[in-house]
Write an enzyme that holds these catalytic residues in place. Structure first.
Site, PDB file in Angstrom:
ATOM      1  N   ASP A 137       0.850  -1.179   0.000  1.00  0.00           N
ATOM      2  CA  ASP A 137       0.000   0.000   0.000  1.00  0.00           C
ATOM      3  C   ASP A 137       0.902   1.250   0.000  1.00  0.00           C
ATOM      4  O   ASP A 137       1.789   1.353  -0.845  1.00  0.00           O
ATOM      5  CB  ASP A 137      -0.940  -0.067   1.213  1.00  0.00           C
ATOM      6  CG  ASP A 137      -2.004   1.000   1.238  1.00  0.00           C
ATOM      7  OD1 ASP A 137      -2.992   0.878   0.498  1.00  0.00           O
ATOM      8  OD2 ASP A 137      -1.844   1.988   1.990  1.00  0.00           O
ATOM      9  N   TYR A 188      -1.683  11.175   1.486  1.00  0.00           N
ATOM     10  CA  TYR A 188      -2.504  11.383   0.298  1.00  0.00           C
ATOM     11  C   TYR A 188      -2.422  12.831  -0.181  1.00  0.00           C
ATOM     12  O   TYR A 188      -2.528  13.102  -1.389  1.00  0.00           O
ATOM     13  CB  TYR A 188      -3.957  11.000   0.601  1.00  0.00           C
ATOM     14  CG  TYR A 188      -4.099   9.536   0.947  1.00  0.00           C
ATOM     15  CD1 TYR A 188      -4.385   8.593  -0.043  1.00  0.00           C
ATOM     16  CD2 TYR A 188      -3.905   9.084   2.250  1.00  0.00           C
ATOM     17  CE1 TYR A 188      -4.495   7.242   0.258  1.00  0.00           C
ATOM     18  CE2 TYR A 188      -4.008   7.732   2.564  1.00  0.00           C
ATOM     19  CZ  TYR A 188      -4.301   6.819   1.569  1.00  0.00           C
ATOM     20  OH  TYR A 188      -4.389   5.484   1.864  1.00  0.00           O
ATOM     21  N   HIS A 209      -6.953  -6.942  -0.521  1.00  0.00           N
ATOM     22  CA  HIS A 209      -5.884  -5.947  -0.474  1.00  0.00           C
ATOM     23  C   HIS A 209      -4.821  -6.254   0.573  1.00  0.00           C
ATOM     24  O   HIS A 209      -3.640  -5.982   0.370  1.00  0.00           O
ATOM     25  CB  HIS A 209      -6.508  -4.578  -0.198  1.00  0.00           C
ATOM     26  CG  HIS A 209      -5.536  -3.462  -0.033  1.00  0.00           C
ATOM     27  ND1 HIS A 209      -4.614  -3.112  -1.006  1.00  0.00           N
ATOM     28  CD2 HIS A 209      -5.321  -2.595   1.009  1.00  0.00           C
ATOM     29  CE1 HIS A 209      -3.893  -2.085  -0.589  1.00  0.00           C
ATOM     30  NE2 HIS A 209      -4.304  -1.757   0.627  1.00  0.00           N
TER      31      HIS A 209
END
Length: 294
Positions: free
Chosen positions: A107, A214, A270
């Site tokens: 990730d 982010y 995931h």
């Protein structure tokens, strides 16, 4: 999912903190031999590797790191672009006197692992990247909203201030959505496991620090486009969950590396290290076993 939970015996795994670039980084260490450095993403911590660490530690020195802003590491106000975070990890590796490492990211940890391998290629013997779209490398459509979008949170988290206001006091509700909707193996991430993640992310400033990764997206994008001008030469293993990134992880790394193997982790979502730890460990041991002496 058949792996054993990490042994809590302090003689096998110990918690440490090192001040690197003015940031206190928390890491967990165990085993002996060549070093394997593990970088988890959001909304996880070092704890994401709990199932595979005992198996890896039978052969290697295992270092599971909380990157800046995550887990029990410091949460500075800035420095969340992956170039800066990679510099943190490189500083920790130097602090631990490791000349070469096997580097594994998942990730957001994959974002940092790629930046690290591109910035410090002489330090990375082999690179493993797990289930992520990488800013500036993956096609732009990977980050766009679609009916089955897996990355809708990229836009939401990038909005200044609003996400932390809306999630304050609701951390468990919010984080639970990700674990329950992005995993497919029943029981892989329990309520107790989620509580451990919530313990970290409900601390003051923790959600904001996670969102900061982010908010650095466009900075990362530019940095990675520059890195991509030189292809990685070390062996790379790229794996994506069948119900998540899938083959796109391998395809992404083929754009920026010369020697890439990998594919799909069948029946997995995931969170590969938690959903399919035995399979992942077997893949890592086989891959690292191919390393040539340096």
């Amino acid at each position: 999912m058949n792996a054993t939970l990490i042994d809590t015996d302090a003689s096998k795994f110990t918690h440490h903190t090192a001040n690197i670039n003015g940031v206190n980084l928390h890491y967990v260490r165990g085993g002996q031999g060549e070093p394997v450095v593990l970088l988890a993403g959001w909304p996880q911590t070092w704890y994401a590797w709990r199932y595979i660490m005992p198996m890896l530690a039978e052969h290697y020195t295992v270092i599971a790191v909380d990157m800046r802003g995550l887990g029990d590491s410091d949460r500075p106000a800035d420095g969340y672009d992956t170039q800066t975070v990679a510099k943190d990890i490189y500083g920790l590796v130097d602090y631990l006197n490791f000349e070469h490492i096997f580097l594994v990211g998942h990730d957001v940890g994959t974002w940092v692992a790629y930046a690290y391998a591109a910035a410090y290629p002489e330090n990375v013997a082999q690179l493993v990247v797990l289930d992520a779209a990488i800013p500036g490398i993956s096609p732009d459509e990977a980050f766009q909203l679609s009916p089955d979008s897996k990355t809708w949170q990229f836009v939401f988290h990038a909005v200044p201030d609003l996400p932390e206001m809306l999630t304050a006091g609701r951390e468990k509700l919010y984080l639970s959505w990700f674990f329950k909707n992005k995993s497919v193996v029943s029981g892989a991430i329990s309520e107790a496991d989620i509580d451990e993640y919530v313990r970290c992310y409900s601390a003051p400033g923790a959600m904001q620090a996670g969102f900061a990764y982010y908010r650095a997206f466009f900075c990362d994008r530019l940095q990675n486009q520059e890195y991509a001008k030189t292809k990685l030469k070390m062996p790379v293993l790229a794996l994506g969950g069948e119900k998540a990134v899938g083959m796109k992880m391998l395809q992404t790394m083929q754009l920026v590396a010369q020697n890439v193997t990998g594919g799909i982790v069948e029946g997995c979502g995931h969170y590969i290290s938690e959903e399919c730890p035995d399979y992942l460990t077997a893949q890592l041991l086989a891959f690292f076993g191919q390393a040539k002496p340096r």
